[in-house]
Scaffold this motif. Structure first.
Motif, PDB file in Angstrom:
ATOM      1  N   ALA A  17      15.162  40.643  11.689  1.00 44.26           N
ATOM      2  CA  ALA A  17      15.136  41.434  10.443  1.00 44.26           C
ATOM      3  C   ALA A  17      16.631  41.760  10.102  1.00 44.26           C
ATOM      4  CB  ALA A  17      14.381  42.616  10.646  1.00 44.26           C
ATOM      5  N   LYS A  18      17.534  42.226  11.125  1.00 47.81           N
ATOM      6  CA  LYS A  18      18.913  42.395  10.690  1.00 47.81           C
ATOM      7  C   LYS A  18      19.689  41.559  10.394  1.00 47.81           C
ATOM      8  CE  LYS A  18      21.657  45.157  13.254  1.00 47.81           C
ATOM      9  NZ  LYS A  18      22.329  45.890  14.581  1.00 47.81           N
ATOM     10  N   ALA A  19      19.563  40.265  10.900  1.00 50.49           N
ATOM     11  CA  ALA A  19      20.136  38.981  10.915  1.00 50.49           C
ATOM     12  C   ALA A  19      19.742  38.550   9.600  1.00 50.49           C
ATOM     13  CB  ALA A  19      19.814  38.033  12.086  1.00 50.49           C
ATOM     14  N   THR A  20      18.543  38.701   8.972  1.00 50.90           N
ATOM     15  CA  THR A  20      17.960  38.240   7.827  1.00 50.90           C
ATOM     16  C   THR A  20      18.530  38.916   6.453  1.00 50.90           C
ATOM     17  OG1 THR A  20      15.651  37.375   9.011  1.00 50.90           O
ATOM     18  CG2 THR A  20      15.976  37.570   6.490  1.00 50.90           C
ATOM     19  N   ALA A  21      18.237  40.202   6.835  1.00 49.56           N
ATOM     20  CA  ALA A  21      18.866  40.891   5.821  1.00 49.56           C
ATOM     21  C   ALA A  21      20.219  40.889   5.634  1.00 49.56           C
ATOM     22  CB  ALA A  21      18.673  42.746   6.178  1.00 49.56           C
ATOM     23  N   LEU A  22      21.095  40.933   6.667  1.00 48.22           N
ATOM     24  CA  LEU A  22      22.556  40.589   6.234  1.00 48.22           C
ATOM     25  C   LEU A  22      23.028  38.949   5.734  1.00 48.22           C
ATOM     26  CD1 LEU A  22      24.017  42.025   9.797  1.00 48.22           C
ATOM     27  CD2 LEU A  22      24.397  43.035   7.324  1.00 48.22           C
ATOM     28  N   ALA A  23      21.930  38.056   6.383  1.00 44.55           N
ATOM     29  CA  ALA A  23      22.442  36.853   5.563  1.00 44.55           C
ATOM     30  C   ALA A  23      22.090  36.885   4.101  1.00 44.55           C
ATOM     31  CB  ALA A  23      21.236  35.705   6.187  1.00 44.55           C
ATOM     32  N   LEU A  24      20.769  37.501   3.522  1.00 48.52           N
ATOM     33  CA  LEU A  24      20.581  37.625   2.150  1.00 48.52           C
ATOM     34  C   LEU A  24      21.883  38.598   1.479  1.00 48.52           C
ATOM     35  CD1 LEU A  24      16.660  38.580   2.360  1.00 48.52           C
ATOM     36  CD2 LEU A  24      17.647  36.560   1.600  1.00 48.52           C
ATOM     37  N   ILE A  25      22.249  39.382   1.995  1.00 46.42           N
ATOM     38  CA  ILE A  25      23.219  40.014   1.162  1.00 46.42           C
ATOM     39  C   ILE A  25      24.506  39.056   1.040  1.00 46.42           C
ATOM     40  CG2 ILE A  25      24.996  41.950   1.419  1.00 46.42           C
ATOM     41  CD1 ILE A  25      22.753  43.434   2.956  1.00 46.42           C
ATOM     42  N   ASP A  26      24.691  38.434   1.968  1.00 37.50           N
ATOM     43  CA  ASP A  26      26.002  37.510   2.187  1.00 37.50           C
ATOM     44  C   ASP A  26      25.606  36.660   1.006  1.00 37.50           C
ATOM     45  OD1 ASP A  26      28.286  36.284   3.180  1.00 37.50           O
ATOM     46  OD2 ASP A  26      27.159  34.779   4.203  1.00 37.50           O
ATOM     47  N   GLU A  27      24.509  35.881   1.033  1.00 37.67           N
ATOM     48  CA  GLU A  27      23.955  34.917   0.053  1.00 37.67           C
ATOM     49  C   GLU A  27      24.256  35.391  -1.359  1.00 37.67           C
ATOM     50  OE1 GLU A  27      22.725  31.387  -1.585  1.00 37.67           O
ATOM     51  OE2 GLU A  27      23.052  31.661   0.559  1.00 37.67           O
ATOM     52  N   ALA A  28      23.689  36.662  -1.487  1.00 43.93           N
ATOM     53  CA  ALA A  28      24.054  37.245  -2.970  1.00 43.93           C
ATOM     54  C   ALA A  28      25.336  37.541  -3.241  1.00 43.93           C
ATOM     55  CB  ALA A  28      23.237  38.691  -2.863  1.00 43.93           C
ATOM     56  N   MET A  29      26.208  37.669  -2.445  1.00 44.37           N
ATOM     57  CA  MET A  29      27.925  37.893  -2.656  1.00 44.37           C
ATOM     58  C   MET A  29      28.348  36.711  -3.104  1.00 44.37           C
ATOM     59  SD  MET A  29      28.703  41.189  -2.825  1.00 44.37           S
ATOM     60  CE  MET A  29      30.403  41.178  -2.626  1.00 44.37           C
ATOM     61  N   SER A  30      27.895  35.536  -2.392  1.00 40.12           N
ATOM     62  CA  SER A  30      28.567  34.295  -2.551  1.00 40.12           C
ATOM     63  C   SER A  30      28.031  33.218  -3.380  1.00 40.12           C
ATOM     64  CB  SER A  30      28.743  33.758  -1.190  1.00 40.12           C
ATOM     65  OG  SER A  30      27.387  33.350  -0.763  1.00 40.12           O
ATOM     66  N   SER A  31      26.922  33.726  -4.160  1.00 45.50           N
ATOM     67  CA  SER A  31      26.332  32.763  -5.040  1.00 45.50           C
ATOM     68  C   SER A  31      26.393  33.300  -6.501  1.00 45.50           C
ATOM     69  CB  SER A  31      24.841  32.445  -4.834  1.00 45.50           C
ATOM     70  OG  SER A  31      23.969  33.784  -4.964  1.00 45.50           O
ATOM     71  N   TYR A  32      25.996  32.555  -7.294  1.00 44.11           N
ATOM     72  CA  TYR A  32      26.160  32.784  -8.809  1.00 44.11           C
ATOM     73  C   TYR A  32      24.807  32.962  -9.252  1.00 44.11           C
ATOM     74  CZ  TYR A  32      30.936  31.032  -8.342  1.00 44.11           C
ATOM     75  OH  TYR A  32      32.436  31.090  -8.295  1.00 44.11           O
ATOM     76  N   GLY A  45      24.243  54.349 -16.275  1.00 50.31           N
ATOM     77  CA  GLY A  45      23.805  53.522 -17.543  1.00 50.31           C
ATOM     78  C   GLY A  45      24.700  52.662 -18.105  1.00 50.31           C
ATOM     79  N   ALA A  46      25.855  52.309 -17.450  1.00 49.55           N
ATOM     80  CA  ALA A  46      26.845  51.360 -17.770  1.00 49.55           C
ATOM     81  C   ALA A  46      26.260  50.041 -17.076  1.00 49.55           C
ATOM     82  CB  ALA A  46      28.240  51.692 -17.384  1.00 49.55           C
ATOM     83  N   ALA A  47      26.743  49.083 -17.887  1.00 44.48           N
ATOM     84  CA  ALA A  47      26.536  47.472 -17.518  1.00 44.48           C
ATOM     85  C   ALA A  47      27.653  47.488 -16.350  1.00 44.48           C
ATOM     86  CB  ALA A  47      26.016  46.487 -18.351  1.00 44.48           C
ATOM     87  N   VAL A  48      27.060  46.811 -15.102  1.00 50.05           N
ATOM     88  CA  VAL A  48      28.492  46.157 -14.171  1.00 50.05           C
ATOM     89  C   VAL A  48      27.827  45.083 -13.545  1.00 50.05           C
ATOM     90  CG1 VAL A  48      29.056  48.732 -13.449  1.00 50.05           C
ATOM     91  CG2 VAL A  48      27.307  47.457 -12.312  1.00 50.05           C
ATOM     92  N   PRO A  49      28.801  44.203 -13.324  1.00 47.15           N
ATOM     93  CA  PRO A  49      28.399  42.877 -12.794  1.00 47.15           C
ATOM     94  C   PRO A  49      27.807  43.111 -11.365  1.00 47.15           C
ATOM     95  CG  PRO A  49      30.858  42.799 -13.392  1.00 47.15           C
ATOM     96  CD  PRO A  49      30.476  44.328 -13.621  1.00 47.15           C
ATOM     97  N   LEU A  50      26.659  42.203 -11.237  1.00 44.92           N
ATOM     98  CA  LEU A  50      25.898  42.331 -10.110  1.00 44.92           C
ATOM     99  C   LEU A  50      26.730  42.241  -8.668  1.00 44.92           C
ATOM    100  CD1 LEU A  50      23.017  42.263  -9.029  1.00 44.92           C
ATOM    101  CD2 LEU A  50      23.230  39.689  -9.105  1.00 44.92           C
ATOM    102  N   CYS A  51      27.696  41.492  -8.630  1.00 45.40           N
ATOM    103  CA  CYS A  51      28.458  41.169  -7.414  1.00 45.40           C
ATOM    104  C   CYS A  51      29.237  42.713  -7.192  1.00 45.40           C
ATOM    105  CB  CYS A  51      29.685  40.136  -7.581  1.00 45.40           C
ATOM    106  SG  CYS A  51      30.960  40.201  -9.097  1.00 45.40           S
ATOM    107  N   LEU A  75      31.582  40.833   5.156  1.00 41.83           N
ATOM    108  CA  LEU A  75      31.131  41.469   4.166  1.00 41.83           C
ATOM    109  C   LEU A  75      31.835  42.279   3.277  1.00 41.83           C
ATOM    110  CD1 LEU A  75      27.369  41.940   5.369  1.00 41.83           C
ATOM    111  CD2 LEU A  75      28.230  40.116   3.378  1.00 41.83           C
ATOM    112  N   LEU A  76      32.641  43.291   4.099  1.00 42.48           N
ATOM    113  CA  LEU A  76      33.517  44.043   3.531  1.00 42.48           C
ATOM    114  C   LEU A  76      34.604  43.637   2.802  1.00 42.48           C
ATOM    115  CD1 LEU A  76      33.543  46.901   6.157  1.00 42.48           C
ATOM    116  CD2 LEU A  76      32.428  47.027   3.788  1.00 42.48           C
ATOM    117  N   ALA A  77      35.086  42.347   3.442  1.00 42.51           N
ATOM    118  CA  ALA A  77      36.154  41.637   2.959  1.00 42.51           C
ATOM    119  C   ALA A  77      35.757  40.979   1.540  1.00 42.51           C
ATOM    120  CB  ALA A  77      36.694  40.580   3.672  1.00 42.51           C
ATOM    121  N   ASP A  78      34.548  40.437   1.321  1.00 44.12           N
ATOM    122  CA  ASP A  78      33.977  39.914   0.080  1.00 44.12           C
ATOM    123  C   ASP A  78      33.799  41.105  -0.693  1.00 44.12           C
ATOM    124  OD1 ASP A  78      33.813  37.330   1.205  1.00 44.12           O
ATOM    125  OD2 ASP A  78      31.388  37.564   1.795  1.00 44.12           O
ATOM    126  N   ALA A  79      33.333  42.286  -0.427  1.00 41.95           N
ATOM    127  CA  ALA A  79      33.085  43.488  -1.336  1.00 41.95           C
ATOM    128  C   ALA A  79      34.639  43.819  -1.874  1.00 41.95           C
ATOM    129  CB  ALA A  79      32.372  44.629  -0.633  1.00 41.95           C
TER     130      ALA A  79
END
Length: 82
Positions: A17-32, A45-51, A75-79
């Motif tokens: 589950a840990k591996a899957t969760a991290l993969a999903l976060i990585d995918e979210a950070m690297s996709s449009y 209440g402010a709008a911010v980019p999803l990434c 992941l932190l480098a991407d952030a």
């Protein structure tokens, strides 16, 4: 936003589950995201980019992610870019 839940799973869940969760976060950070789904409401209440919103949650768990080694640091480098 699902990022805090995925981070909880990564922190407390079964290794698969840990591996899957991290993969999903990585995918979210690297996709449009699809058009119309690129911004989210911040707590103030402010709008911010999803990434940027995902990156905020990652930075909040820096100690945990650093403890994961290369994957967490990646992941932190991407952030940091957001």
């Amino acid at each position: 936003m699902v990022t805090p839940l995925l981070l909880d799973i990564a922190q407390q869940g079964h290794p698969a589950a840990k591996a899957t969760a991290l993969a999903l976060i990585d995918e979210a950070m690297s996709s449009y995201p699809h058009a119309g789904y690129t911004w989210v409401a911040a707590p103030d209440g402010a709008a911010v980019p999803l990434c940027r919103a995902i990156a905020h949650h990652l930075r909040a768990r820096t100690d945990f992610l650093v403890g994961l080694g290369r994957r967490g640091k990646s992941l932190l480098a991407d952030a940091a870019a957001h």
